[in-house]
Design a protein around this motif. Structure first.
Motif, PDB file in Angstrom:
ATOM      1  N   GLU A  87       0.826  -1.208   0.000  1.00  0.00           N
ATOM      2  CA  GLU A  87       0.000   0.000   0.000  1.00  0.00           C
ATOM      3  C   GLU A  87       0.858   1.254   0.000  1.00  0.00           C
ATOM      4  O   GLU A  87       0.521   2.251  -0.641  1.00  0.00           O
ATOM      5  N   ARG A  88       1.992   1.198   0.694  1.00  0.00           N
ATOM      6  CA  ARG A  88       2.872   2.365   0.775  1.00  0.00           C
ATOM      7  C   ARG A  88       4.230   1.914   1.288  1.00  0.00           C
ATOM      8  O   ARG A  88       4.420   0.778   1.719  1.00  0.00           O
ATOM      9  N   GLU A  89       5.200   2.809   1.252  1.00  0.00           N
ATOM     10  CA  GLU A  89       6.492   2.611   1.898  1.00  0.00           C
ATOM     11  C   GLU A  89       6.736   3.796   2.826  1.00  0.00           C
ATOM     12  O   GLU A  89       6.386   4.936   2.504  1.00  0.00           O
ATOM     13  N   ARG A  90       7.346   3.513   3.983  1.00  0.00           N
ATOM     14  CA  ARG A  90       7.531   4.560   4.975  1.00  0.00           C
ATOM     15  C   ARG A  90       8.610   4.127   5.960  1.00  0.00           C
ATOM     16  O   ARG A  90       8.593   2.998   6.453  1.00  0.00           O
ATOM     17  N   ASN A  91       9.523   5.018   6.242  1.00  0.00           N
ATOM     18  CA  ASN A  91      10.588   4.759   7.212  1.00  0.00           C
ATOM     19  C   ASN A  91      10.195   5.378   8.553  1.00  0.00           C
ATOM     20  O   ASN A  91      10.194   6.595   8.707  1.00  0.00           O
TER      21      ASN A  91
END
Length: 235
Positions: A87-91
């Protein structure tokens, strides 16, 4: 600031803005939409046979879907590309650079979405010879990975040889790049679980929805990772 310097700066700003727009919107390369020598294939059973297993955890998450495209080359070898979609990428790591990444790249200004489109689409590919043996695998892994940097460097990896089956892959970074997991290392570690790619054909409508291919790329508007032979649909 002195009036003369202020006037000079105000005069310069529009010039810099125009230059920046021209630079980032200029065409970097024009890509071909054809793939001579390849015949597109749609075969869900074959795609399922060679589909990879992904090892991941709650931090990196699990894909929503796994799409595939396939084609045969002139020698009769079958090429299958699998595209797990998050759905998304996030750090979510602490520190300044991860914060800026969330504020500018994956959230806030959402530069990542502007550059590539919705979601996060990754790629693992295999080549199968006429005997049905996997003889090549391709994927992207994180180079010199650190969760405390702004972005993650991508490194294209290619292994040629005879593989008894498609190997498992460990999700190894917050932006969902992989490391090949062999032998005992293919078992889930603490906090991990295995996710089997159940491939669905990457239809034309989905291909466009995820902006997989841009015939004209710019520095800020790019195609997603894929092979040239995937640009031909079997629909």
């Amino acid at each position: 600031m002195k009036p003369v310097k202020k006037i000079a700066l105000l005069t310069l700003l529009p010039v810099l803005a125009i230059a920046a727009i021209a630079f980032f919107s200029s065409t970097v390369r024009v890509l071909e939409s054809a793939a001579p020598g390849f015949t597109p294939v749609k075969d869900d059973a074959i795609a399922a046979r060679y589909a990879p297993v992904l090892l991941s955890n709650a931090t990196f998450g699990f894909p929503l879907k796994c799409y595939y495209r396939a084609a045969r080359d002139g020698d009769g070898s079958l090429h299958v590309a699998y595209h797990p979609v998050w759905e998304r990428e996030r750090n979510d790591s602490g520190g300044l650079m991860p914060f800026l990444s969330r504020a500018l790249y994956t959230g806030g200004l959402r530069i990542q979405r502007f550059m590539f489109g919705k979601g996060d689409v990754e790629m693992i590919a295999v080549r199968v010879d006429r005997r049905g043996k996997v003889v090549s695998i391709r994927y992207e892994r994180p180079k010199d990975y650190s969760p405390y940097t702004f972005t993650v460097k991508h490194e294209n990896v290619a292994f040629d040889g005879i593989f008894q089956e498609t190997p498992a892959f460990r999700v190894a970074s917050w932006n969902h790049l992989f490391e090949k997991a062999d032998g005992a290392d293919a078992a889930p570690r603490a906090g991990e679980r295995a996710w089997k790619c159940g491939p669905e054909y990457f239809t034309d409508s989905l291909w466009d929805e995820y902006t997989m291919f841009r015939a004209r790329e710019t520095r800020l508007r790019k195609s997603r990772a894929h092979f040239e032979w995937e640009r031909i649909s079997a629909e």
